[in-house]
Each structure stands twice: as structure tokens, then as C-alpha cells.
Scaffold this motif. Structure first.
Motif, PDB file in Angstrom:
ATOM      1  N   ASP A 109       0.827  -1.207   0.000  1.00 12.72           N
ATOM      2  CA  ASP A 109       0.000   0.000   0.000  1.00 12.72           C
ATOM      3  C   ASP A 109       0.858   1.251   0.000  1.00 12.72           C
ATOM      4  O   ASP A 109       0.463   2.283  -0.545  1.00 12.72           O
ATOM      5  N   LEU A 110       2.030   1.139   0.624  1.00  6.78           N
ATOM      6  CA  LEU A 110       2.929   2.280   0.736  1.00  6.78           C
ATOM      7  C   LEU A 110       4.366   1.783   0.685  1.00  6.78           C
ATOM      8  O   LEU A 110       4.712   0.826   1.380  1.00  6.78           O
ATOM      9  N   VAL A 111       5.171   2.414  -0.156  1.00  5.21           N
ATOM     10  CA  VAL A 111       6.597   2.113  -0.221  1.00  5.21           C
ATOM     11  C   VAL A 111       7.344   3.356   0.242  1.00  5.21           C
ATOM     12  O   VAL A 111       7.170   4.443  -0.318  1.00  5.21           O
ATOM     13  N   ALA A 112       8.163   3.186   1.285  1.00  3.70           N
ATOM     14  CA  ALA A 112       8.932   4.291   1.848  1.00  3.70           C
ATOM     15  C   ALA A 112      10.377   4.209   1.367  1.00  3.70           C
ATOM     16  O   ALA A 112      11.034   3.174   1.526  1.00  3.70           O
ATOM     17  N   VAL A 113      10.845   5.293   0.779  1.00  5.44           N
ATOM     18  CA  VAL A 113      12.236   5.409   0.341  1.00  5.44           C
ATOM     19  C   VAL A 113      12.746   6.728   0.930  1.00  5.44           C
ATOM     20  O   VAL A 113      12.991   7.701   0.226  1.00  5.44           O
ATOM     21  N   VAL A 114      12.847   6.750   2.246  1.00  6.37           N
ATOM     22  CA  VAL A 114      13.145   7.990   2.967  1.00  6.37           C
ATOM     23  C   VAL A 114      14.586   7.962   3.489  1.00  6.37           C
ATOM     24  O   VAL A 114      15.322   7.008   3.262  1.00  6.37           O
ATOM     25  N   GLY A 115      14.971   9.040   4.168  1.00  3.58           N
ATOM     26  CA  GLY A 115      16.307   9.049   4.762  1.00  3.58           C
ATOM     27  C   GLY A 115      17.445   9.081   3.763  1.00  3.58           C
ATOM     28  O   GLY A 115      18.489   8.469   3.982  1.00  3.58           O
ATOM     29  N   ASN A 116      17.240   9.752   2.627  1.00  2.00           N
ATOM     30  CA  ASN A 116      18.315   9.943   1.632  1.00  2.00           C
ATOM     31  C   ASN A 116      18.689   8.697   0.842  1.00  2.00           C
ATOM     32  O   ASN A 116      19.745   8.668   0.205  1.00  2.00           O
ATOM     33  N   VAL A 117      17.847   7.677   0.846  1.00  2.00           N
ATOM     34  CA  VAL A 117      18.175   6.452   0.112  1.00  2.00           C
ATOM     35  C   VAL A 117      18.453   6.739  -1.365  1.00  2.00           C
ATOM     36  O   VAL A 117      19.413   6.227  -1.946  1.00  2.00           O
ATOM     37  N   ASP A 140      -3.485   0.906  -6.087  1.00  2.00           N
ATOM     38  CA  ASP A 140      -3.770   2.226  -5.528  1.00  2.00           C
ATOM     39  C   ASP A 140      -2.695   2.668  -4.540  1.00  2.00           C
ATOM     40  O   ASP A 140      -2.903   3.623  -3.776  1.00  2.00           O
ATOM     41  N   GLY A 141      -1.551   2.002  -4.565  1.00  2.00           N
ATOM     42  CA  GLY A 141      -0.498   2.314  -3.611  1.00  2.00           C
ATOM     43  C   GLY A 141       0.224   3.606  -3.941  1.00  2.00           C
ATOM     44  O   GLY A 141       0.125   4.143  -5.052  1.00  2.00           O
ATOM     45  N   ARG A 142       0.943   4.093  -2.951  1.00  2.00           N
ATOM     46  CA  ARG A 142       1.733   5.310  -3.130  1.00  2.00           C
ATOM     47  C   ARG A 142       3.125   5.092  -2.561  1.00  2.00           C
ATOM     48  O   ARG A 142       3.346   4.197  -1.742  1.00  2.00           O
ATOM     49  N   ALA A 143       4.048   5.912  -3.013  1.00  2.00           N
ATOM     50  CA  ALA A 143       5.420   5.872  -2.511  1.00  2.00           C
ATOM     51  C   ALA A 143       5.759   7.218  -1.903  1.00  2.00           C
ATOM     52  O   ALA A 143       5.295   8.265  -2.378  1.00  2.00           O
ATOM     53  N   ALA A 144       6.567   7.194  -0.856  1.00  2.00           N
ATOM     54  CA  ALA A 144       7.090   8.418  -0.254  1.00  2.00           C
ATOM     55  C   ALA A 144       8.602   8.380  -0.380  1.00  2.00           C
ATOM     56  O   ALA A 144       9.241   7.393   0.005  1.00  2.00           O
ATOM     57  N   VAL A 145       9.163   9.436  -0.948  1.00  2.00           N
ATOM     58  CA  VAL A 145      10.601   9.508  -1.194  1.00  2.00           C
ATOM     59  C   VAL A 145      11.111  10.828  -0.624  1.00  2.00           C
ATOM     60  O   VAL A 145      10.545  11.888  -0.914  1.00  2.00           O
ATOM     61  N   GLY A 146      12.180  10.766   0.185  1.00  2.00           N
ATOM     62  CA  GLY A 146      12.719  11.992   0.756  1.00  2.00           C
ATOM     63  C   GLY A 146      14.235  12.005   0.716  1.00  2.00           C
ATOM     64  O   GLY A 146      14.871  10.995   1.029  1.00  2.00           O
ATOM     65  N   PHE A 147      14.821  13.145   0.315  1.00  2.00           N
ATOM     66  CA  PHE A 147      16.283  13.234   0.247  1.00  2.00           C
ATOM     67  C   PHE A 147      16.740  14.681   0.160  1.00  2.00           C
ATOM     68  O   PHE A 147      15.984  15.570  -0.245  1.00  2.00           O
ATOM     69  N   HIS A 148      17.998  14.894   0.548  1.00  2.00           N
ATOM     70  CA  HIS A 148      18.635  16.196   0.354  1.00  2.00           C
ATOM     71  C   HIS A 148      18.911  16.384  -1.135  1.00  2.00           C
ATOM     72  O   HIS A 148      19.448  15.477  -1.793  1.00  2.00           O
ATOM     73  N   LEU A 149      18.583  17.537  -1.649  1.00  2.00           N
ATOM     74  CA  LEU A 149      18.744  17.800  -3.074  1.00  2.00           C
ATOM     75  C   LEU A 149      20.192  18.059  -3.460  1.00  2.00           C
ATOM     76  O   LEU A 149      20.563  17.907  -4.624  1.00  2.00           O
ATOM     77  N   THR A 150      21.017  18.446  -2.497  1.00  2.00           N
ATOM     78  CA  THR A 150      22.438  18.651  -2.761  1.00  2.00           C
ATOM     79  C   THR A 150      23.248  17.668  -1.927  1.00  2.00           C
ATOM     80  O   THR A 150      22.812  17.202  -0.876  1.00  2.00           O
ATOM     81  N   ALA A 151      24.432  17.360  -2.409  1.00  2.00           N
ATOM     82  CA  ALA A 151      25.255  16.303  -1.802  1.00  2.00           C
ATOM     83  C   ALA A 151      25.943  16.825  -0.544  1.00  2.00           C
ATOM     84  O   ALA A 151      27.078  17.284  -0.578  1.00  2.00           O
ATOM     85  N   ILE A 152      25.228  16.749   0.587  1.00  2.00           N
ATOM     86  CA  ILE A 152      25.813  17.215   1.845  1.00  2.00           C
ATOM     87  C   ILE A 152      26.262  16.059   2.732  1.00  2.00           C
ATOM     88  O   ILE A 152      26.887  16.276   3.761  1.00  2.00           O
ATOM     89  N   LYS A 153      25.948  14.826   2.327  1.00  2.00           N
ATOM     90  CA  LYS A 153      26.319  13.647   3.108  1.00  2.00           C
ATOM     91  C   LYS A 153      27.472  12.926   2.417  1.00  2.00           C
ATOM     92  O   LYS A 153      27.596  12.943   1.191  1.00  2.00           O
ATOM     93  N   ALA A 154      28.317  12.258   3.197  1.00  2.00           N
ATOM     94  CA  ALA A 154      29.464  11.533   2.635  1.00  2.00           C
ATOM     95  C   ALA A 154      29.001  10.521   1.599  1.00  2.00           C
ATOM     96  O   ALA A 154      28.165   9.675   1.876  1.00  2.00           O
ATOM     97  N   GLY A 155      29.550  10.633   0.382  1.00  2.00           N
ATOM     98  CA  GLY A 155      29.260   9.662  -0.665  1.00  2.00           C
ATOM     99  C   GLY A 155      27.977   9.880  -1.423  1.00  2.00           C
ATOM    100  O   GLY A 155      27.710   9.171  -2.396  1.00  2.00           O
TER     101      GLY A 155
END
Length: 199
Positions: A109-117, A140-155
Motif C-alpha cells: 500500500d505504501l513504499v517508503a524510500v526515505v532518509g536519503n536512500v 492504488d499504492g503510493r510511494a514516499a521519497v525523501g532526500f537532500h537535493l544537494t550532496a551534503i552527506k558523505a558519498g
């Protein structure tokens, strides 16, 4: 199938601070449930939720505590071990996104791709990852995706909003919402939270 190394893998020891940071936060009683509250609000009670790149387990565990049927998956062995130590009742699969087969794990129902994945997936695998997310969604499922738009994390990589939207659309997804945080702030140039659905 041999998968290309993820940016997370290539960063190696440079990204170990992630696990230490959240272990310390949990130990001090800091609120680390922001993503989980956002995801919980998106989902009907007892939804089937997939947490891709579940890290040390905090989001998946919080969603389970809220009554959802959660499948967590984390390819980093050290983070899986940390997850087992912190949330011993949470089972975590050792798969990265492209190794998840809908025929084996089903749809959600929901796919989470959060935490800068998304800014740590293997080079040139962004569209295949988003295609896999699409395939893992219930009709009818949805996905939530969250990330920093600029490379501020190592790698990590810089992933401009326009490029992400183009990749999502090419993968058969459409943008339903864009926010600047998991607390629903307006869109910003620093962090993006997207809600996606099948096109």
C-alpha cells in the motif's frame, strides 16, 4: 544478476556516523519519528508498508508500533546488526531496492524510500530503482521519497528536483505532492519529500 555498487557502499566507513547519530538520539529520547508520522498519516490502518533502506530500523519499528504490516530491507550488514540490537522484534531483509522481487515480497500500500536512500543508490540506477518501486506498489499504492537535493552527506550525490521528476515520470510514476519536510513545509531547495503514485 550482479548489481552495481551503491554510493553508500562506496562511501564505506565515511557513512558510519549515520548509525551512531541515531543510536545516540534514541538513547537520549530524542524524537526520531518524523518520517514515521508522515507515513502513518498517508496509510490506512494496518496497511502493508515496505521500508527500503531501513537503516537502523527506527522508521519501520515506529510504523509497526502504529499497527502496520511492515517489511524492512537494509543491505548494510552493520546497520542490520544495529537494527537487531535496537529493535529485536523487527525482521530486516538484506536486500537493496533492485534485489526486491514483487513475485517474492508482494506489493504494498505504501513504499517508503526515505532518509536519503535515493541519493545513495548505484550510479545510473535511479530510474531502475524507481521502476522497481512502481512495480512494488499495489494498484492504488503510493510511494514516499525523501532526500537532500544537494550532496551534503558523505558519498551522496546532488539530485536536482527537475531530474528526479523526469526520472520518476520515465519510470511510470507521477508526482502527487512535493513538500520541503516531513512536517509538510513548502518546497525548498534543500530537502524534498515526494509522494508518488503509478502514472
Amino acid at each position: 544478476m550482479t548489481l552495481p555498487p551503491t554510493r553508500w557502499e562506496l562511501a564505506g566507513e565515511d557513512n558510519r556516523g549515520y548509525g551512531r547519530h541515531f543510536a545516540d538520539s534514541v538513547a537520549r529520547g530524542v524524537d526520531v519519528d518524523g518520517e514515521a508520522r508522515f507515513l502513518d498519516a498517508m496509510a490506512a490502518r494496518a496497511s502493508r508498508i515496505l521500508d527500503i533502506g531501513s537503516g537502523m530500523g527506527r522508521v519501520a519499528a515506529a510504523l509497526r508500533a502504529r499497527g502496520h504490516d511492515v517489511v524492512a530491507t537494509e543491505p548494510d550488514a552493520a546497520l542490520r546488526e544495529q537494527s537487531r540490537a535496537t529493535y529485536p522484534d523487527l525482521e530486516v531483509l538484506p536486500h537493496e531496492a533492485l534485489a526486491l522481487d514483487p513475485a517474492e515480497v508482494g506489493t504494498f500500500d505504501l513504499v517508503a524510500v526515505v532518509g536519503n536512500v535515493m541519493v545513495y543508490v548505484g550510479e545510473d540506477t535511479e530510474r531502475p530503482v524507481l521502476e522497481r518501486v512502481r512495480d512494488l506498489l499495489a494498484p492504488d499504492g503510493r510511494a514516499a521519497v525523501g532526500f537532500h537535493l544537494t550532496a551534503i552527506k558523505a558519498g551522496s550525490r546532488t539530485y536536482p528536483a527537475e531530474e528526479f521528476v523526469a526520472d520518476a515520470e520515465a519510470a511510470g510514476l507521477r508526482v502527487v505532492h512535493r513538500f520541503g519536510s516531513y512536517e509538510l513545509h513548502e518546497p525548498s531547495d534543500e530537502y524534498a519529500v515526494w509522494v508518488l503514485a503509478r502514472a
